[in-house]
Design an enzyme around this catalytic site. Structure first.
Site, PDB file in Angstrom:
ATOM      1  N   HIS A  49       0.835  -1.198   0.000  1.00 22.59           N
ATOM      2  CA  HIS A  49       0.000   0.000   0.000  1.00 22.59           C
ATOM      3  C   HIS A  49       0.873   1.253   0.000  1.00 22.59           C
ATOM      4  CE1 HIS A  49       0.485  -0.500   4.485  1.00 22.59           C
ATOM      5  NE2 HIS A  49       0.721   0.797   4.368  1.00 22.59           N
TER       6      HIS A  49
HETATM    7  P1  TYD Z   1      -2.493  -4.055   7.410  1.00 23.10           P
HETATM    8  O1  TYD Z   1      -2.783  -2.676   6.931  1.00 23.10           O
HETATM    9  O2  TYD Z   1      -3.001  -5.192   6.585  1.00 23.10           O
HETATM   10  O3  TYD Z   1      -0.937  -4.232   7.632  1.00 23.10           O
HETATM   11  P2  TYD Z   1       0.257  -4.178   6.554  1.00 23.10           P
HETATM   12  O4  TYD Z   1      -0.106  -3.104   5.576  1.00 23.10           O
HETATM   13  O5  TYD Z   1       1.459  -3.844   7.358  1.00 23.10           O
HETATM   14  O6  TYD Z   1       0.382  -5.514   5.916  1.00 23.10           O
HETATM   15  O7  TYD Z   1      -3.062  -4.155   8.893  1.00 23.10           O
HETATM   16  C1  TYD Z   1      -3.398  -5.376   9.494  1.00 23.10           C
HETATM   17  C2  TYD Z   1      -4.624  -5.179  10.377  1.00 23.10           C
HETATM   18  O8  TYD Z   1      -4.358  -4.315  11.473  1.00 23.10           O
HETATM   19  C3  TYD Z   1      -5.807  -4.583   9.619  1.00 23.10           C
HETATM   20  O9  TYD Z   1      -6.973  -5.260  10.068  1.00 23.10           O
HETATM   21  C4  TYD Z   1      -5.847  -3.142  10.098  1.00 23.10           C
HETATM   22  C5  TYD Z   1      -5.264  -3.227  11.497  1.00 23.10           C
HETATM   23  N1  TYD Z   1      -4.536  -2.016  11.895  1.00 23.10           N
HETATM   24  C6  TYD Z   1      -5.050  -1.228  12.916  1.00 23.10           C
HETATM   25  O10 TYD Z   1      -6.130  -1.486  13.475  1.00 23.10           O
HETATM   26  N2  TYD Z   1      -4.342  -0.122  13.316  1.00 23.10           N
HETATM   27  C7  TYD Z   1      -3.162   0.197  12.753  1.00 23.10           C
HETATM   28  O11 TYD Z   1      -2.545   1.212  13.170  1.00 23.10           O
HETATM   29  C8  TYD Z   1      -2.634  -0.626  11.689  1.00 23.10           C
HETATM   30  C9  TYD Z   1      -1.321  -0.299  11.018  1.00 23.10           C
HETATM   31  C10 TYD Z   1      -3.363  -1.720  11.297  1.00 23.10           C
END
Ligand code: TYD
Length: 139
Positions: A49
């Protein structure tokens, strides 16, 4: 593409090392959120992302991993393996994290609270966004 790595000052003595990070001093923005990734399974790639306005500093405080940054024109792979080094990730930068060692702990300091509306989770949408073209109008 310029990769900006911060090298933090460890306060080492005979007992070991300590790194302190202060917002707007060691970190170039106000820290609104801290999160960390650990127990990442072998072969997993995370991220995929970009953010429209959020900035981050990413520190692999234990173990190692790699981060691929892509500004839409160029892409670079940056290894992170030192607990006193932080990778600055600007807004409008596509990122993927991979090659996590089993013991890797990736600490992220972010300039904004969690807001899904700030995410771009589709690479073509990311390219359209940074080229300022509405989706569907790109050749
Ligand atoms: P995700 O965005 O998929 O992580 P990455 O981009 O690092 O692979 O996030 C994983 C899960 O955690 C998703 O359900 C959203 C949640 N999340 C939060 O609740 N708060 C946060 O600050 C972050 C970064 C993720």
């Amino acid at each position: 593409m310029q990769v900006v790595k911060y090298v933090f000052q460890p306060h080492g003595d005979e007992r070991g090392q300590l790194v302190a990070l202060e917002e707007l001093k060691d970190i170039p923005f106000k820290i609104k959120r801290v999160y960390y990734l650990y127990a990442t399974l072998k072969g997993v790639v995370r991220g995929y992302h970009a953010h429209k306005s959020l900035e981050q500093i990413i520190i692999c405080i234990h173990g190692s991993c790699k981060i691929r940054l892509d500004n839409g024109q160029e892409s670079k792979i940056i290894p992170l393996e030192r607990p006193y080094e932080g990778l600055y990730v600007a807004s409008n930068m596509w990122r993927e994290m991979f090659d996590f060692s089993p013991d890797a702990v990736l600490l992220v300091l972010a300039s904004e609270l969690y807001d899904e509306r700030d995410y771009i989770r589709n690479y073509d949408e990311f390219l359209a966004y940074i080229n300022n073209a509405p989706m569907g109008e790109k050749k």
